[in-house]
Design a protein around this motif. Structure first.
Motif, PDB file in Angstrom:
ATOM      1  N   ILE A  50       0.775  -1.260  -0.002  1.00 38.17           N
ATOM      2  CA  ILE A  50      -0.103   0.096  -0.134  1.00 38.17           C
ATOM      3  C   ILE A  50       0.870   1.281  -0.126  1.00 38.17           C
ATOM      4  O   ILE A  50       0.659   1.950  -0.667  1.00 38.17           O
ATOM      5  CB  ILE A  50      -1.131  -0.048   1.317  1.00 38.17           C
ATOM      6  N   THR A  51       2.039   1.234   0.655  1.00 37.45           N
ATOM      7  CA  THR A  51       2.846   2.370   0.824  1.00 37.45           C
ATOM      8  C   THR A  51       3.463   2.856  -0.485  1.00 37.45           C
ATOM      9  O   THR A  51       3.714   4.053  -0.971  1.00 37.45           O
ATOM     10  CB  THR A  51       3.863   2.530   2.076  1.00 37.45           C
ATOM     11  N   GLN A  52       3.743   1.798  -1.234  1.00 43.40           N
ATOM     12  CA  GLN A  52       4.334   1.840  -2.639  1.00 43.40           C
ATOM     13  C   GLN A  52       3.261   2.546  -3.508  1.00 43.40           C
ATOM     14  O   GLN A  52       3.753   3.247  -4.647  1.00 43.40           O
ATOM     15  CB  GLN A  52       4.737   0.585  -3.208  1.00 43.40           C
ATOM     16  N   LEU A  53       2.046   2.405  -3.474  1.00 42.74           N
ATOM     17  CA  LEU A  53       0.954   3.119  -4.264  1.00 42.74           C
ATOM     18  C   LEU A  53       0.943   4.564  -4.119  1.00 42.74           C
ATOM     19  O   LEU A  53       0.745   5.089  -3.190  1.00 42.74           O
ATOM     20  CB  LEU A  53      -0.212   2.583  -3.793  1.00 42.74           C
ATOM     21  N   PRO A  54       1.058   5.331  -5.100  1.00 42.77           N
ATOM     22  CA  PRO A  54       1.227   6.709  -5.140  1.00 42.77           C
ATOM     23  C   PRO A  54      -0.330   7.279  -5.065  1.00 42.77           C
ATOM     24  O   PRO A  54      -0.942   7.953  -6.027  1.00 42.77           O
ATOM     25  CB  PRO A  54       1.793   7.195  -6.522  1.00 42.77           C
ATOM     26  N   LEU A  55      -0.900   6.991  -4.071  1.00 46.14           N
ATOM     27  CA  LEU A  55      -2.541   7.204  -3.859  1.00 46.14           C
ATOM     28  C   LEU A  55      -2.798   8.879  -4.120  1.00 46.14           C
ATOM     29  O   LEU A  55      -3.708   9.241  -4.848  1.00 46.14           O
ATOM     30  CB  LEU A  55      -3.096   6.684  -2.738  1.00 46.14           C
ATOM     31  N   GLU A  56      -1.967   9.453  -3.301  1.00 43.28           N
ATOM     32  CA  GLU A  56      -2.046  10.785  -3.329  1.00 43.28           C
ATOM     33  C   GLU A  56      -2.237  11.507  -4.927  1.00 43.28           C
ATOM     34  O   GLU A  56      -2.859  12.680  -5.003  1.00 43.28           O
ATOM     35  CB  GLU A  56      -1.130  11.534  -2.331  1.00 43.28           C
ATOM     36  N   ALA A  57      -1.348  10.879  -5.687  1.00 44.52           N
ATOM     37  CA  ALA A  57      -1.296  11.673  -7.054  1.00 44.52           C
ATOM     38  C   ALA A  57      -2.288  11.210  -7.963  1.00 44.52           C
ATOM     39  O   ALA A  57      -2.185  11.566  -8.932  1.00 44.52           O
ATOM     40  CB  ALA A  57       0.151  11.028  -7.629  1.00 44.52           C
ATOM     41  N   MET A  58      -2.930  10.288  -7.671  1.00 43.21           N
ATOM     42  CA  MET A  58      -4.003   9.786  -8.591  1.00 43.21           C
ATOM     43  C   MET A  58      -5.373  10.662  -8.641  1.00 43.21           C
ATOM     44  O   MET A  58      -5.563  11.447  -7.764  1.00 43.21           O
ATOM     45  CB  MET A  58      -4.663   8.354  -8.076  1.00 43.21           C
ATOM     46  N   PRO A  59      -5.688  11.049 -10.133  1.00 45.19           N
ATOM     47  CA  PRO A  59      -6.670  11.863 -10.384  1.00 45.19           C
ATOM     48  C   PRO A  59      -8.096  11.876  -9.482  1.00 45.19           C
ATOM     49  O   PRO A  59      -8.405  10.695  -9.224  1.00 45.19           O
ATOM     50  CB  PRO A  59      -7.010  11.788 -11.658  1.00 45.19           C
ATOM     51  N   GLY A  60      -8.300  13.024  -8.870  1.00 41.94           N
ATOM     52  CA  GLY A  60      -9.687  12.838  -8.200  1.00 41.94           C
ATOM     53  C   GLY A  60      -9.466  12.760  -6.579  1.00 41.94           C
ATOM     54  O   GLY A  60     -10.423  12.851  -5.903  1.00 41.94           O
ATOM     55  N   VAL A  61      -8.151  12.412  -6.128  1.00 40.45           N
ATOM     56  CA  VAL A  61      -7.950  12.123  -4.894  1.00 40.45           C
ATOM     57  C   VAL A  61      -7.641  13.413  -4.061  1.00 40.45           C
ATOM     58  O   VAL A  61      -6.903  14.164  -4.541  1.00 40.45           O
ATOM     59  CB  VAL A  61      -6.893  11.443  -4.544  1.00 40.45           C
ATOM     60  N   ASP A  62      -8.520  13.569  -3.088  1.00 44.96           N
ATOM     61  CA  ASP A  62      -7.944  14.747  -2.258  1.00 44.96           C
ATOM     62  C   ASP A  62      -7.010  14.529  -1.257  1.00 44.96           C
ATOM     63  O   ASP A  62      -6.086  15.177  -0.888  1.00 44.96           O
ATOM     64  CB  ASP A  62      -9.324  15.215  -1.592  1.00 44.96           C
ATOM     65  N   ARG A  63      -7.119  13.645  -0.383  1.00 48.57           N
ATOM     66  CA  ARG A  63      -6.200  13.269   0.541  1.00 48.57           C
ATOM     67  C   ARG A  63      -6.170  11.770   1.170  1.00 48.57           C
ATOM     68  O   ARG A  63      -7.414  11.078   0.906  1.00 48.57           O
ATOM     69  CB  ARG A  63      -6.152  14.374   1.648  1.00 48.57           C
ATOM     70  N   VAL A  64      -5.131  11.294   1.690  1.00 51.22           N
ATOM     71  CA  VAL A  64      -4.986   9.864   2.082  1.00 51.22           C
ATOM     72  C   VAL A  64      -4.894   9.885   3.628  1.00 51.22           C
ATOM     73  O   VAL A  64      -3.807  10.806   4.048  1.00 51.22           O
ATOM     74  CB  VAL A  64      -3.928   9.293   1.239  1.00 51.22           C
ATOM     75  N   VAL A  65      -5.723   9.213   4.441  1.00 53.12           N
ATOM     76  CA  VAL A  65      -5.508   9.339   5.963  1.00 53.12           C
ATOM     77  C   VAL A  65      -5.474   8.020   6.335  1.00 53.12           C
ATOM     78  O   VAL A  65      -6.185   6.803   5.950  1.00 53.12           O
ATOM     79  CB  VAL A  65      -6.513   9.940   6.556  1.00 53.12           C
ATOM     80  N   ALA A  66      -4.632   7.504   7.259  1.00 53.58           N
ATOM     81  CA  ALA A  66      -4.335   6.148   7.774  1.00 53.58           C
ATOM     82  C   ALA A  66      -5.422   6.212   8.839  1.00 53.58           C
ATOM     83  O   ALA A  66      -5.895   6.886   9.523  1.00 53.58           O
ATOM     84  CB  ALA A  66      -3.018   6.050   8.359  1.00 53.58           C
ATOM     85  N   ILE A  67      -6.134   4.881   8.724  1.00 49.24           N
ATOM     86  CA  ILE A  67      -7.071   4.550   9.761  1.00 49.24           C
ATOM     87  C   ILE A  67      -6.207   3.730  11.018  1.00 49.24           C
ATOM     88  O   ILE A  67      -5.730   2.527  10.467  1.00 49.24           O
ATOM     89  CB  ILE A  67      -8.206   3.429   9.492  1.00 49.24           C
ATOM     90  N   LEU A  68      -6.319   4.091  12.159  1.00 51.31           N
ATOM     91  CA  LEU A  68      -5.501   3.550  13.106  1.00 51.31           C
ATOM     92  C   LEU A  68      -6.164   2.470  14.007  1.00 51.31           C
ATOM     93  O   LEU A  68      -5.733   1.611  14.717  1.00 51.31           O
ATOM     94  CB  LEU A  68      -4.807   4.734  14.070  1.00 51.31           C
ATOM     95  N   ARG A  69      -7.432   2.596  13.908  1.00 58.54           N
ATOM     96  CA  ARG A  69      -8.110   1.529  15.079  1.00 58.54           C
ATOM     97  C   ARG A  69      -7.958   0.296  14.350  1.00 58.54           C
ATOM     98  O   ARG A  69      -7.957   0.120  13.131  1.00 58.54           O
ATOM     99  CB  ARG A  69      -9.678   2.135  14.962  1.00 58.54           C
ATOM    100  N   PRO A  70      -8.184  -0.713  15.280  1.00 59.05           N
ATOM    101  CA  PRO A  70      -8.185  -2.121  14.649  1.00 59.05           C
ATOM    102  C   PRO A  70      -9.316  -2.667  13.831  1.00 59.05           C
ATOM    103  O   PRO A  70      -9.373  -3.601  13.001  1.00 59.05           O
ATOM    104  CB  PRO A  70      -8.299  -2.845  15.988  1.00 59.05           C
ATOM    105  N   TYR A  71     -10.452  -1.854  13.883  1.00 53.83           N
ATOM    106  CA  TYR A  71     -11.668  -2.087  12.809  1.00 53.83           C
ATOM    107  C   TYR A  71     -11.570  -0.770  12.040  1.00 53.83           C
ATOM    108  O   TYR A  71     -11.242   0.111  12.404  1.00 53.83           O
ATOM    109  CB  TYR A  71     -12.758  -2.193  13.760  1.00 53.83           C
ATOM    110  N   LYS A  72     -12.089  -1.047  10.926  1.00 55.19           N
ATOM    111  CA  LYS A  72     -11.712   0.144   9.671  1.00 55.19           C
ATOM    112  C   LYS A  72     -13.131   0.183   9.225  1.00 55.19           C
ATOM    113  O   LYS A  72     -13.739   1.236   9.597  1.00 55.19           O
ATOM    114  CB  LYS A  72     -10.958  -0.381   8.749  1.00 55.19           C
ATOM    115  N   LEU A  73     -13.834  -0.819   8.418  1.00 54.36           N
ATOM    116  CA  LEU A  73     -14.944  -0.508   7.560  1.00 54.36           C
ATOM    117  C   LEU A  73     -16.111  -0.228   8.605  1.00 54.36           C
ATOM    118  O   LEU A  73     -17.203   0.369   7.921  1.00 54.36           O
ATOM    119  CB  LEU A  73     -15.124  -1.884   7.114  1.00 54.36           C
ATOM    120  N   VAL A  74     -16.213  -0.688   9.847  1.00 52.19           N
ATOM    121  CA  VAL A  74     -17.371  -0.370  10.674  1.00 52.19           C
ATOM    122  C   VAL A  74     -17.400   0.801  11.199  1.00 52.19           C
ATOM    123  O   VAL A  74     -18.042   1.342  12.131  1.00 52.19           O
ATOM    124  CB  VAL A  74     -17.673  -1.661  11.407  1.00 52.19           C
ATOM    125  N   SER A  75     -16.125   1.442  11.072  1.00 50.95           N
ATOM    126  CA  SER A  75     -15.859   2.757  12.030  1.00 50.95           C
ATOM    127  C   SER A  75     -16.405   3.804  11.314  1.00 50.95           C
ATOM    128  O   SER A  75     -16.818   3.898  10.186  1.00 50.95           O
ATOM    129  CB  SER A  75     -14.361   2.867  12.112  1.00 50.95           C
TER     130      SER A  75
END
Ligand code: PEP
Ligand code: MN
Length: 339
Positions: A50-75
């Protein structure tokens, strides 16, 4: 490891699809948050990749934030908007309240139909009942299995009420899915991760009970097991936890309701029957749960509790169910819910 990719408000569907495709290319999961003005893509997978992917540079992306909790999709971080689950027209979550009631276990066609009629007449939204009963004693009544499911489905068809019933064993999933509208996970199976993963692929809403010794965080991680497989329709249920108190069978953790609602977008119901195991506490605990913000109540009612094969002493007689329901639904309305 996981990230939230927050797209620009003006991002196009193509740009969203492009980000998802690049994420999937590296073997990670891309989960698009439902609804809402701004699209958020949850990226879950291997940290290095994931850290290799240039997510921030992709068209349409505003920002990228890490989810620190052990659960993600239900947060709530992943999805701010409340999840609303539609069970054949009965809605729960996001301001919609559901009263779910019925006997502990299915015994006879007459018993389950009488209960279903009482629930329907009182304004209940779904019916509950067990055909596979995970009992503490191996010698106690274990449920009628598929025969019970068929009796319940007939009562559901006659009253128009959707059916909530427990799945104990992944091997029973196909047969339960033939009859049930909502698949219940009992308190003894909250952390049965293989069962949860199967339910994530079952294509039906799941009602996940909190185990008597499960923390709220563990419950949310259990829900994550289901949602991660693609099933977003999970209802959480607080049904009492083990404490040092002996006046009640378990202690209803009322604070779990607002704690979960802050941490997660999933609907929460309380179960006032199994928490205390006492008929005289069913109404006060129901009201406490509703006042704390619950999206619904899951409660036991039986036409003849004295002869019930399971949990009779805590079951509301159907004769008084209407009165009970009126109090609960009144309070739900008063808290601003649609009932
Ligand atoms: C039930 O709902 O009938 C039941 C068995 O509850 P729990 O899993 O909470 O004990
Ligand atoms: Mn029961």
């Amino acid at each position: 490891m996981s990230m939230m990719v927050i797209m620009h408000e003006a991002a196009t569907d193509e740009q969203v699809a492009h980000v998802c495709a690049r994420v999937e290319e590296i073997g990670a999961g891309a989960h698009l948050s439902a609804g809402g003005r701004v699209k958020v893509i949850g990226v879950i997978g291997d940290r290095e990749a994931i850290t290799q992917l240039p997510l921030e540079a992709m068209p349409g992306v505003d920002r990228v934030v890490a989810i620190l909790r052990p659960y993600k999709l239900v947060s709530r971080e992943f999805q701010q908007r409340d999840t609303v689950i539609d069970v054949r027209g009965a809605r729960i979550g996001g301001g919609h309240f559901a009263l779910i009631a019925g006997p502990c276990s299915i015994e006879t066609p007459e018993q389950v139909l009488a209960a279903a009629k009482a629930v329907k007449a009182a304004g209940g939204h779904m019916m509950r009942g067990g055909a596979f009963k995970p009992r503490t004693s191996p010698y106690a009544f274990q449920g009628l299995g598929e025969d019970g499911l068929a009796m319940m489905a007939a009562a559901g068809a006659e009253t128009g009420l959707p059916i909530v019933t427990e799945v104990v064993d992944p091997r029973d999933l196909d047969v339960v899915c033939r009859y049930a509208d909502v698949l219940q996970v009992g308190a003894r199976n909250t952390q049965n991760f293989l069962l949860l993963a199967e339910l994530g692929k079952a294509g039906k809403p799941v009602l996940l009970k909190r185990g008597p010794a499960t923390t709220i965080e563990e419950l949310l991680m259990a829900a994550e097991y289901i949602v991660k497989e693609g099933n977003r329709d999970v209802i959480l249920c607080e049904r009492g936890i083990r404490t040092f108190e002996t006046a009640t069978r378990n202690t209803l953790d009322v604070s779990a309701v607002p704690v979960i609602k802050i941490a997660s977008h999933l609907p929460v119901v309380v179960d006032p029957s199994h928490s205390a195991g006492r008929l005289d506490l069913v109404l006060p605990l129901s009201l406490a749960g509703v006042a704390a913000g619950a999206d619904g109540v899951l409660v036991e009612t039986h036409p003849n509790p004295e002869h019930a094969l399971c949990d009779g002493p805590q079951s509301l007689p159907t004769a008084v169910f209407g009165e009970y329901a009126e109090r609960v639904l009144d309070l739900a309305r008063w808290t601003g819910k649609t009932v």
